[in-house]
Design an enzyme around this catalytic site. Structure first.
Site: not given
Ligand code: AMP
Length: 279
Positions: A31, A37, A148, A154, A188
C-alpha cells in the site's frame, strides 16, 4: 474494479477466468501506492487479461515492531489510484485471513542470496517475504508476477522461490521509478521530515558517483569514498555493497563482463531507505 477481502471469493473469481484460459498478472504491495507501484500495475495490465493487486502489510517480514507499527496506510487513495489505472481486482486480506492464529514465517533456504545485505541487517526478513509471496502465489496462481528492482534482493529471492518450489509463474523485474531529484520512490518517503527529504537525494547522487568512479577506482577505494561522503551528512549509512547481480555475492574487483550492482541502505532518523544501481 472488484475488491476481495476473502481468499475463497478471489479463488472462485480467478478459477472462472482460468477456465477461459485468461492470463492472470499479479502485483503484491504493502500500500501507500506511488508511481513506482503504478508502473508495475500498468505493465501487468498491458501483458495479462486480468490483474490482481494485493495490499497487505505483512507482519512477518518486519524485524522491528516499531517499523511495522509506523508503516503508513492510505487505503482510500490506493484504491482510487488502482481504479484509475485500470486494475481489475484488489486483494486486501486481514492478517487473520492469511495467517489464522499463527503469525510466523516459514523457513526457506535460497542458497545464500538471502543472507547478505537486507538479510544480514533485517534477520528473518526474507523468510517473511517468501512466506507471504508463496501464500499469495498459492491463492492467486498468477501466470506473471511483477516486482520492482528497487527491492533487488527481494526480486532475486522471489525468482529463486519460484524456481525451487517449481511454481508455474514468471517473476518479472521492473525498473526503479524515481522522483525528479533521483530519490527512489518509496512508501516510507511520506514519513520524511522536510529537512530529511531535502537530504535524501544524496543517496542516489552518491550511487551515481560510485558508478562513474567504478571505471577507474578500486572497490576498496569506492567503499571508503561512500563512507566518507555519508560521514559528512546527517544520514546514517547502514551498508554499501557492490555485488554480482544473480549470486548477490560481494565482489572485490569489478569484472565488466559480469553484471554488477551497487546496493545501499541508509537511515534518515528512524526511516530506512534502500536503493541500488547497475554498474
Ligand atoms: P512495497 O509496497 O514497498 O512492498 O512494494 C511493492 C512492489 O513495488 C515491490 O515489488 C517493490 O519493489 C515495488 N516498488 C516499490 N517502490 C518502487 C519504485 N520506486 N520503483 C519500482 N518499483 C517499486
Amino acid at each position: 474494479m472488484q475488491i476481495f477481502e476473502k481468499k475463497s471469493a478471489l479463488i472462485l473469481c480467478l478459477s472462472l477466468l482460468k477456465e477461459k484460459n485468461k492470463q492472470i498478472g499479479f502485483v503484491p504491495t504493502m500500500g501507500v501506492l506511488h508511481k513506482g507501484h503504478q508502473s508495475l500495475v500498468e505493465k501487468s495490465i498491458a501483458n495479462n487479461h486480468f490483474t490482481v493487486v494485493s495490499i497487505f502489510i505483512n507482519p512477518t517480514q518486519f524485524n522491528k515492531e516499531e517499523d511495522l507499527k509506523k508503516y503508513p496506510k492510505t487505503l482510500e487513495a490506493d484504491l482510487e489510484l488502482l481504479k484509475n489505472t485500470g486494475c481489475d481486482a484488489v486483494f486486501i486480506p486481514s492478517v487473520d485471513e492469511i495467517y489464522k492464529q499463527n503469525v510466523v514465517a516459514k523457513s526457506y533456504v535460497f542458497g545464500g542470496i538471502e543472507n547478505q545485505m537486507e538479510g544480514a541487517f533485517r534477520p528473518g526478513h526474507f523468510d517473511g517475504v517468501a512466506t507471504i509471496v508463496h501464500a499469495f502465489f498459492d491463492i492467486i496462481k498468477p501466470n506473471n508476477a511483477y516486482f520492482g528492482e528497487k527491492d533487488f534482493q527481494q526480486l532475486q529471492v522471489v525468482k529463486k522461490l519460484a524456481e525451487i518450489k517449481n511454481l508455474p509463474v514468471n517473476v518479472i523485474g521492473c525498473p526503479i521509478f524515481r522522483e525528479k531529484d533521483g530519490l527512489a520512490m518509496s512508501s516510507r518517503n511520506v514519513r520524511l521530515t522536510s529537512k530529511q527529504r531535502a537530504e535524501v537525494p544524496f543517496i542516489y547522487q552518491t550511487l551515481k558517483e560510485t558508478v562513474r568512479l567504478a571505471k577507474t577506482t578500486s572497490i576498496k577505494e569506492l567503499y571508503a569514498f561512500v563512507e566518507k561522503e555519508f560521514a559528512k551528512t546527517a544520514l546514517d549509512l547502514e551498508y554499501f555493497t557492490i555485488a554480482e547481480e544473480t549470486s548477490l555475492e560481494e565482489i572485490s574487483t569489478i569484472n565488466f563482463n559480469r553484471k554488477n550492482r551497487a546496493f545501499i541502505a541508509v537511515n534518515a532518523g528512524s526511516i530506512r531507505l534502500i536503493d541500488n544501481l547497475a554498474i
